[in-house]
Design a protein around this motif. Structure first.
Motif, PDB file in Angstrom:
ATOM      1  N   GLU A   1       0.824  -1.216   0.000  1.00 45.75           N
ATOM      2  CA  GLU A   1       0.000   0.000   0.000  1.00 45.75           C
ATOM      3  C   GLU A   1       0.856   1.263   0.000  1.00 45.75           C
ATOM      4  OE1 GLU A   1      -3.893   0.164   1.059  1.00 45.75           O
ATOM      5  OE2 GLU A   1      -3.415  -1.361  -0.427  1.00 45.75           O
ATOM      6  N   ARG A   2       2.146   1.104   0.351  1.00 43.10           N
ATOM      7  CA  ARG A   2       2.993   2.290   0.477  1.00 43.10           C
ATOM      8  C   ARG A   2       4.262   2.213  -0.368  1.00 43.10           C
ATOM      9  NH1 ARG A   2       4.726   3.007   6.147  1.00 43.10           N
ATOM     10  NH2 ARG A   2       4.658   0.724   6.261  1.00 43.10           N
TER      11      ARG A   2
ATOM     12  N   HIS B   1       4.906   7.190   3.959  1.00 38.09           N
ATOM     13  CA  HIS B   1       3.674   6.683   3.357  1.00 38.09           C
ATOM     14  C   HIS B   1       3.831   6.416   1.875  1.00 38.09           C
ATOM     15  CE1 HIS B   1       1.425   7.646   7.003  1.00 38.09           C
ATOM     16  NE2 HIS B   1       2.125   8.762   7.046  1.00 38.09           N
ATOM     17  N   ASP B   2       4.991   6.696   1.331  1.00 40.86           N
ATOM     18  CA  ASP B   2       5.121   6.614  -0.122  1.00 40.86           C
ATOM     19  C   ASP B   2       6.584   6.503  -0.533  1.00 40.86           C
ATOM     20  OD1 ASP B   2       4.801   6.706  -2.827  1.00 40.86           O
ATOM     21  OD2 ASP B   2       3.765   8.631  -2.886  1.00 40.86           O
TER      22      ASP B   2
ATOM     23  N   PRO C   1       0.599   3.556  -5.235  1.00 42.87           N
ATOM     24  CA  PRO C   1      -0.212   2.635  -4.439  1.00 42.87           C
ATOM     25  C   PRO C   1      -1.182   3.430  -3.552  1.00 42.87           C
ATOM     26  CG  PRO C   1       2.155   2.371  -3.955  1.00 42.87           C
ATOM     27  CD  PRO C   1       2.004   3.599  -4.787  1.00 42.87           C
ATOM     28  N   LYS C   2      -2.201   2.696  -3.092  1.00 41.48           N
ATOM     29  CA  LYS C   2      -3.326   3.310  -2.372  1.00 41.48           C
ATOM     30  C   LYS C   2      -2.949   4.167  -1.166  1.00 41.48           C
ATOM     31  CE  LYS C   2      -7.804   0.919  -2.231  1.00 41.48           C
ATOM     32  NZ  LYS C   2      -8.482  -0.219  -1.566  1.00 41.48           N
ATOM     33  N   GLY C   3      -2.060   3.622  -0.329  1.00 42.12           N
ATOM     34  CA  GLY C   3      -1.781   4.280   0.954  1.00 42.12           C
ATOM     35  C   GLY C   3      -1.003   5.578   0.829  1.00 42.12           C
ATOM     36  N   THR C   4      -0.607   5.916  -0.390  1.00 46.68           N
ATOM     37  CA  THR C   4       0.192   7.121  -0.580  1.00 46.68           C
ATOM     38  C   THR C   4      -0.647   8.386  -0.493  1.00 46.68           C
ATOM     39  OG1 THR C   4      -0.129   7.057  -2.972  1.00 46.68           O
ATOM     40  CG2 THR C   4       1.769   5.883  -2.120  1.00 46.68           C
TER      41      THR C   4
ATOM     42  N   VAL D   1      -1.959   9.732   1.881  1.00 47.14           N
ATOM     43  CA  VAL D   1      -1.704  10.513   3.098  1.00 47.14           C
ATOM     44  C   VAL D   1      -0.746  11.668   2.809  1.00 47.14           C
ATOM     45  CG1 VAL D   1      -0.922  10.451   5.492  1.00 47.14           C
ATOM     46  CG2 VAL D   1      -2.052   8.448   4.502  1.00 47.14           C
ATOM     47  N   SER D   2       0.413  11.340   2.243  1.00 44.34           N
ATOM     48  CA  SER D   2       1.369  12.429   2.002  1.00 44.34           C
ATOM     49  C   SER D   2       0.963  13.285   0.813  1.00 44.34           C
ATOM     50  CB  SER D   2       2.803  11.917   1.854  1.00 44.34           C
ATOM     51  OG  SER D   2       2.862  10.735   1.126  1.00 44.34           O
TER      52      SER D   2
END
Lengths: 498, 498
Positions: free
Chosen positions: A224-225, A242-243, B36-39, B41-42
């Motif tokens: 996910e990250r 997060h990335d 990806p999905k979780g990115t 956030v930033s």
């Protein structure tokens, strides 16, 4: 500006710099992945604006006043705030002591130099690059003198890339490595060489992509990250915890090239993804230094990825993806990926000879920054050192002094951190073994205990501590390169059976 | 601030806004392609900072003073500078009259609304979305009243999306369309329907990708400045005239879906890539409006892409890539891609019924902004209008009032520009025919004369002229929807042979 206002300003400065860096990084990343060629025009415009904004932000009056107010009451700050103030003061000192016009001229020089170096390498003609490198060396010497006039200029630049690193440290470190590694290399050269033909089997690219996915699952990289893509040269770019993106390049007849790239970049990514949430969106929310970063990436690539336990674990998967490998076995694979042969090119070097490539660069950088060598003498000196340290004859500058891009980017003093990272890794492994059996974790296919240990001891701190503080605490004592040479000797004994 | 300083500030403001928009656009683009999905956030953090910077930049005291100084000596400015001052004043008026806290609350409302709308559509339950849409409508009415109290609120929002558009214009335009299209649709419905089975052949995805490359070459899209990638929903994003990306989505059993998406988005891209270099890195360096943009994209998609000349040109390539199509011929392809059947979903609508989908939305938006309809009545009104205009029964809200995302994004007043664009396209084609034979150009495979004509008459001007000025000059006279209805009638006669 009140103390509390200054604290708020500090948070705000950090967030804004994070955002500009993130945006600039994304433009760069797009440029080397999806963007067509002609898009460089607008990318250049936007990057100039973002860089200018960052410069104004971090050097402006508000930033200076913030640091002044906080600097008077350091004791009342959190450790993270204190560290941020310290890092910002260091950066500000550089910017305030180097005249703006000289700095801008230097950036233009580096831009030109990147293009000229590429051309010089293609034509294998050092004389093309020489006048630019002369200017770069002169500027680096001058900047060091302006910013820290009492410090040795090479120490200044070493510290710039790896906080706390000095020539005294490097001299002692490299001397110890040389003392052990030179005789070890001689022994290896005199031994029967393992069969490395399996490294050249045809491994279809789509199957190598499946292997990458398997490796990322093995490393427990959060999908996910973290994502993987392909580029001309493998690298890791961290936007935040997060990335993180990693890249690789597939070669049909050299599957271990991408395989170990993915593990190496995966190590960098794990470190970034493991930094503490408290530091996110500040400059502490990243790996602390090049040396510590390489200690993670090279740990996963070599100490884990080239271990017998991992070779045995990966073997069935490799054979499933590439049935032609079925003619060999896991032991042959283990020996092949650890075979050592001194060569000309650093980035293709095996573990054993790697540090010697670094030592060549260390000697030359130091001589340049001390004014003890002329740029024009570099090819000759380079070739002589390669003969002396690695026993190889350099056929041309493309395979010699022009092989790396670092100097064309102004990065003199950067190389030693690569060797340091490798050595840190071996000592970390020894330390880990005091608490649990990392090889058993690898063999089981569940690397969680290894990740958890590194996360606990290193990753979570981001940039909070200095690299040497961080490593001293993680290692439970002083750094000792003996762990690294012992590790290499033990592995060579196994692989070469002497 | 002197006059010359103000001119320099204007250039500087434009460049900075360009850069922040470029950076924000790149983050968005990465978010829907590689990330990806979780990115998120930033990405969210960075986009907030960039938006805040843009707000401060365009509304700050320096910007206001710049406009004041330039506003006093408009005659001495270049046409481009005058237009920039005018556009900035309009944007500034909005920002200065809508209280900051209300605007921020509205942005948060839209964020929430995007998520709730998606959920409501998935569950086909309008009542979930209703309370949010009520707030959006109330805010849009309020903002219109604050910014231009003397203007009808729907006219305010029409003009916001298509400068100069009014209800008086739309009423007359739609009445003319209805008058011609309703009987034409009846004739079509009563005719023998063409065989459309060829649209469902299995067309392998890699072959569809080859088709995309062929289409991009046919359109003469510069591969150095324009790239194609895949996303969930096709779109075009323009970073500058040096960098435009288009996207598509492949469906194995519906190859024309991607085929006409690529041509449609390619039309948008040609427009952006053709804007004048003089306007680059300013807000004039883009297509001027939604309506003019759709006039280009729908021109290439329908008037060129669904022409007999193009169907005949593309047919051998289609058969080469998908031999199963060999059972049919170019005439069958031409008839199939032009077959008309009133349906429920706007984005799947054929050319003939498309405008009627827009009229439904126009009636409803207007009633909402005039306070003549309650949000709670929307599903019922929607279904009644679909029955009346298109003769279809809406089975549920997902296939009805919830199908489009526009209203959840606050965009009431946006839809009419789609219909306008289609009609512009037909008149442009007629105008073009006065000078040369565009069908012959298409048949020859060299579309250069068509691109050159549009480039000369429309693209090069970017945002310099207002949409209506630009179109009046390109059309050599007033806009006349009769060209559009004549075009549709002629095509239906050919396809349906009545």
């Amino acid at each position: 500006m009140t103390f509390e206002e200054a604290r708020k300003n500090l948070r705000d400065l950090e967030l804004r710099e994070f955002a500009f860096n993130h945006a600039a990084g994304m433009l760069y990343f797009d440029g080397v992945t999806a963007a067509p060629k002609g898009t460089y025009v607008s990318r250049g415009k936007t990057l100039s604006v973002l860089n200018e904004e960052m410069y104004k932000l971090s050097s402006g009056e508000a930033a200076q006043e913030t640091l002044r107010v906080l600097g008077e009451r350091l004791d009342e700050l959190t450790p993270a705030e204190r560290r941020l103030v310290q890092l910002r003061e260091k950066a500000l000192r550089f910017r305030s002591r180097v005249p703006m016009d000289e700095y801008v001229a230097y950036q233009e020089l580096l831009n030109e130099s990147a293009t000229v170096w590429r051309e010089a390498k293609e034509k294998s003609d050092f004389t093309l690059f020489q006048p630019l490198l002369e200017k770069i060396v002169a500027a680096n010497r001058r900047f060091a003198g302006l910013v820290e006039p009492d410090k040795d200029p090479y120490d200044f630049w070493l510290d710039n890339y790896e906080e706390g690193m000095t020539q005294a440290f490097c001299d002692s470190f490299f001397a110890k490595l040389r003392e052990k590694l030179v005789p070890l290399m001689a022994k290896v050269a005199a031994s029967e060489q393992p069969d490395t033909s399996l490294l050249g089997v045809r491994f279809p690219l789509d199957k190598q992509a499946e292997l990458s996915a398997w490796l990322m699952r093995f490393l427990r990289l959060d999908p996910e990250r973290c994502a993987l893509t392909t580029t001309e040269h493998p690298f890791t770019i961290d936007f935040s915890r997060h990335d993180v993106r990693i890249t690789t390049k597939y070669h049909e007849n050299a599957f271990t090239s991408s395989m170990f790239s993915v593990i190496h970049e995966g190590g960098h990514a794990l470190y970034e993804l493991g930094t503490g949430e408290d530091y996110a969106f500040t400059q502490l929310g990243r790996g602390v230094s090049m040396g510590v970063h390489e200690s993670q990436s090279r740990f996963y690539e070599n100490i884990i990825g080239r271990s017998r336990a991992f070779c045995e674990l990966a073997w069935p998967e490799l054979v499933r993806l590439c049935p032609e490998l079925g003619r060999y076995d896991a032991e042959a694979f283990y020996r092949a990926v650890n075979a050592s042969k001194p060569g000309l090119i650093r980035i293709e070097a095996d573990e054993l000879s790697y540090s010697l490539h670094i030592m060549v660069r260390y000697e030359l950088e130091r001589a340049l920054l001390h004014g003890e060598a002329k740029v024009s003498e570099l090819p000759e000196r380079w070739n002589a050192l390669y003969k002396q340290y690695l026993g190889v004859d350099v056929p041309d500058d493309a395979h010699g002094v022009l092989q790396d891009s670092h100097w064309s980017g102004g990065d003199l003093g950067y190389f030693p951190s690569y060797a340091l990272g490798s050595a840190y890794g071996a000592q970390l492994m020894a330390r880990m073994r005091e608490g649990f059996d990392p090889d058993a974790a690898v063999a089981s296919g569940d690397i969680t205990p290894v990740n958890a240990w590194l996360g606990e001891c290193i990753w979570q701190y981001g940039g909070l501590k200095t690299p040497s503080e961080l490593m001293r605490e993680a290692l439970g004592g002083d750094f000792d390169p003996g762990y690294y040479t012992d590790y290499l000797e033990a592995k060579m004994r196994e692989v070469y059976r002497f």
